[in-house]
Design an enzyme around this catalytic site. Structure first.
Site, PDB file in Angstrom:
ATOM      1  CG  ASP A   1      -1.808   1.127   1.383  1.00 10.52           C
ATOM      2  OD1 ASP A   1      -1.624   2.155   0.691  1.00 10.52           O
ATOM      3  OD2 ASP A   1      -2.736   1.015   2.203  1.00 10.52           O
ATOM      4  CB  ILE A   2       1.398   3.949  -2.466  1.00  5.84           C
ATOM      5  CG1 ILE A   2       2.600   4.842  -2.787  1.00  5.84           C
ATOM      6  CG2 ILE A   2       0.084   4.719  -2.484  1.00  5.84           C
ATOM      7  CD1 ILE A   2       2.723   5.215  -4.235  1.00  5.84           C
TER       8      ILE A   2
ATOM      9  CG  ASN B   1      -9.380  13.636 -10.533  1.00  8.39           C
ATOM     10  OD1 ASN B   1      -9.487  14.839 -10.367  1.00  8.39           O
ATOM     11  ND2 ASN B   1      -9.897  12.755  -9.686  1.00  8.39           N
TER      12      ASN B   1
ATOM     13  CB  VAL C   1      -3.324   5.724  -5.726  1.00 10.63           C
ATOM     14  CG1 VAL C   1      -2.220   6.549  -5.100  1.00 10.63           C
ATOM     15  CG2 VAL C   1      -2.804   4.352  -6.134  1.00 10.63           C
ATOM     16  CG  ASP C   2      -6.840  11.184  -5.845  1.00  5.39           C
ATOM     17  OD1 ASP C   2      -6.174  11.820  -5.005  1.00  5.39           O
ATOM     18  OD2 ASP C   2      -7.561  11.720  -6.711  1.00  5.39           O
TER      19      ASP C   2
ATOM     20  CB  SER D   1      -2.620   5.348 -16.420  1.00  2.00           C
ATOM     21  OG  SER D   1      -2.642   6.754 -16.556  1.00  2.00           O
ATOM     22  CB  THR D   2      -2.329   0.232 -14.006  1.00  2.00           C
ATOM     23  OG1 THR D   2      -2.088   0.424 -12.604  1.00  2.00           O
ATOM     24  CG2 THR D   2      -1.077   0.520 -14.797  1.00  2.00           C
ATOM     25  N   GLY D   3      -5.395   1.649 -12.978  1.00  2.00           N
ATOM     26  CA  GLY D   3      -6.617   1.305 -12.254  1.00  2.00           C
ATOM     27  C   GLY D   3      -7.824   1.862 -12.991  1.00  2.00           C
TER      28      GLY D   3
ATOM     29  CE1 TYR E   1      -8.970   8.695 -14.752  1.00  2.00           C
ATOM     30  CE2 TYR E   1      -6.736   9.532 -14.907  1.00  2.00           C
ATOM     31  CZ  TYR E   1      -8.064   9.723 -14.597  1.00  2.00           C
ATOM     32  OH  TYR E   1      -8.493  10.954 -14.140  1.00  2.00           O
TER      33      TYR E   1
HETATM   34  N1  AR6 Z   1      -1.285   1.517  -2.986  1.00  2.00           N
HETATM   35  C1  AR6 Z   1      -0.674   1.143  -4.139  1.00  2.00           C
HETATM   36  N2  AR6 Z   1      -1.350   0.916  -5.288  1.00  2.00           N
HETATM   37  C2  AR6 Z   1      -2.687   1.058  -5.258  1.00  2.00           C
HETATM   38  C3  AR6 Z   1      -3.397   1.463  -4.096  1.00  2.00           C
HETATM   39  C4  AR6 Z   1      -2.638   1.690  -2.916  1.00  2.00           C
HETATM   40  N3  AR6 Z   1      -3.209   2.069  -1.757  1.00  2.00           N
HETATM   41  N4  AR6 Z   1      -4.728   1.543  -4.411  1.00  2.00           N
HETATM   42  C5  AR6 Z   1      -4.840   1.196  -5.711  1.00  2.00           C
HETATM   43  N5  AR6 Z   1      -3.623   0.891  -6.222  1.00  2.00           N
HETATM   44  P1  AR6 Z   1      -5.845   4.188  -9.643  1.00  2.00           P
HETATM   45  P2  AR6 Z   1      -5.431   5.624 -12.196  1.00  2.00           P
HETATM   46  C6  AR6 Z   1      -3.248   0.509  -7.607  1.00  2.00           C
HETATM   47  O1  AR6 Z   1      -7.248   3.861 -10.034  1.00  2.00           O
HETATM   48  O2  AR6 Z   1      -5.674   4.410 -12.991  1.00  2.00           O
HETATM   49  C7  AR6 Z   1      -8.818   8.000  -9.022  1.00  2.00           C
HETATM   50  O3  AR6 Z   1     -10.189   8.052  -8.774  1.00  2.00           O
HETATM   51  C8  AR6 Z   1      -4.342   0.047  -8.525  1.00  2.00           C
HETATM   52  O4  AR6 Z   1      -4.585  -1.357  -8.339  1.00  2.00           O
HETATM   53  O5  AR6 Z   1      -5.582   4.647  -8.260  1.00  2.00           O
HETATM   54  O6  AR6 Z   1      -4.279   6.518 -12.560  1.00  2.00           O
HETATM   55  C9  AR6 Z   1      -8.236   9.374  -9.343  1.00  2.00           C
HETATM   56  O7  AR6 Z   1      -8.894  10.398  -8.655  1.00  2.00           O
HETATM   57  C10 AR6 Z   1      -3.770   0.362  -9.895  1.00  2.00           C
HETATM   58  O8  AR6 Z   1      -2.887  -0.676 -10.326  1.00  2.00           O
HETATM   59  O9  AR6 Z   1      -5.224   5.335 -10.619  1.00  2.00           O
HETATM   60  C11 AR6 Z   1      -8.453   9.480 -10.832  1.00  2.00           C
HETATM   61  O10 AR6 Z   1      -9.746   9.929 -11.141  1.00  2.00           O
HETATM   62  C12 AR6 Z   1      -2.922   1.612  -9.655  1.00  2.00           C
HETATM   63  O11 AR6 Z   1      -2.744   1.673  -8.234  1.00  2.00           O
HETATM   64  C13 AR6 Z   1      -8.263   8.052 -11.304  1.00  2.00           C
HETATM   65  O12 AR6 Z   1      -8.597   7.226 -10.194  1.00  2.00           O
HETATM   66  C14 AR6 Z   1      -3.554   2.916 -10.139  1.00  2.00           C
HETATM   67  O13 AR6 Z   1      -4.957   2.887  -9.940  1.00  2.00           O
HETATM   68  C15 AR6 Z   1      -6.845   7.763 -11.709  1.00  2.00           C
HETATM   69  O14 AR6 Z   1      -6.776   6.459 -12.241  1.00  2.00           O
END
Ligand code: AR6
Length: 169
Positions: A10-11, A24, A33-34, A122-124, A126
């Site tokens: 967990d970051i 975003n 993550v956000d 971008s891998t979640g 997005y």
């Molecule tokens: N620690 C590490 N990695 C994580 C964690 C964590 N706590 N939580 C999720 N991941 P994402 P995006 C992974 O969706 O694709 C938000 O709503 C997750 O499994 O966080 O850039 C923002 O506000 C994935 O592999 O980011 C934007 O609207 C990666 O982190 C949008 O999502 C990124 O997933 C950005 O989307």
């Protein structure tokens, strides 16, 4: 010389100088993550983000750019917010994804951060395919001219970890 390290986890639990947020353009929070960063870091981060929206970033932060705030109650000094590109049916722009890493490291250098934790931007939500995103991330970090000593990719699950591990000897 920048060392790349990989952690499964967990970051928001990392002890580093700077934690990168997959934000975003609004800078006002979201899921993934956000959401986790704002939850654990507390309201000081959002307060800083609102100040940025009221000053330099009135229209929001463009895709591929990065900006820093306090890290609030996280075990870090700064959060560097970056906005990844959305992966669409037609694909995504790899130069914008690479830019997230490059610009975040540029901000880290300006701050004097030596250890920086990145998620797989971008891998979640997005939708960017993990293997491709991992390759772009690692190439961008390797190509960066930075004083950051450790770039730590923090991967949330095994398949994400494996995608990065295949690229890091
Ligand atoms: N620690 C590490 N990695 C994580 C964690 C964590 N706590 N939580 C999720 N991941 P994402 P995006 C992974 O969706 O694709 C938000 O709503 C997750 O499994 O966080 O850039 C923002 O506000 C994935 O592999 O980011 C934007 O609207 C990666 O982190 C949008 O999502 C990124 O997933 C950005 O989307």
């Amino acid at each position: 010389m920048t060392t790349i390290t990989l952690v499964r986890g967990d970051i928001t639990r990392q002890s580093v100088d700077a934690v990168v947020n997959a934000a975003n353009s609004s800078l006002l929070g979201g899921g993934g993550v956000d959401g986790a960063i704002h939850r654990r870091g507390g309201p000081a981060i959002l307060a800083d983000c609102r100040r940025l929206r009221a000053s330099h970033h009135g229209k929001g932060l463009p895709t591929g750019q990065a900006v820093a705030t306090t890290a609030g109650e996280l075990d870090a000094r700064w959060v560097i917010h970056t906005v990844g590109p959305v992966y669409q049916a037609s694909g995504g722009d790899p130069s914008l994804l690479a830019s997230c890493y490059r610009e975040s490291l540029k901000i880290a250098d300006e701050l004097g951060a030596r250890t920086v934790a990145f998620p797989a931007v971008s891998t979640g939500a997005y939708g960017w395919p993990m293997a491709d995103a991992a390759r772009i991330a690692v190439e961008a970090v390797r190509a960066a001219d930075t004083a950051v000593e450790e770039v730590r990719f923090v991967l949330f699950d095994d398949s994400a970890y494996q995608a990065f591990a295949e690229l890091i000897g």
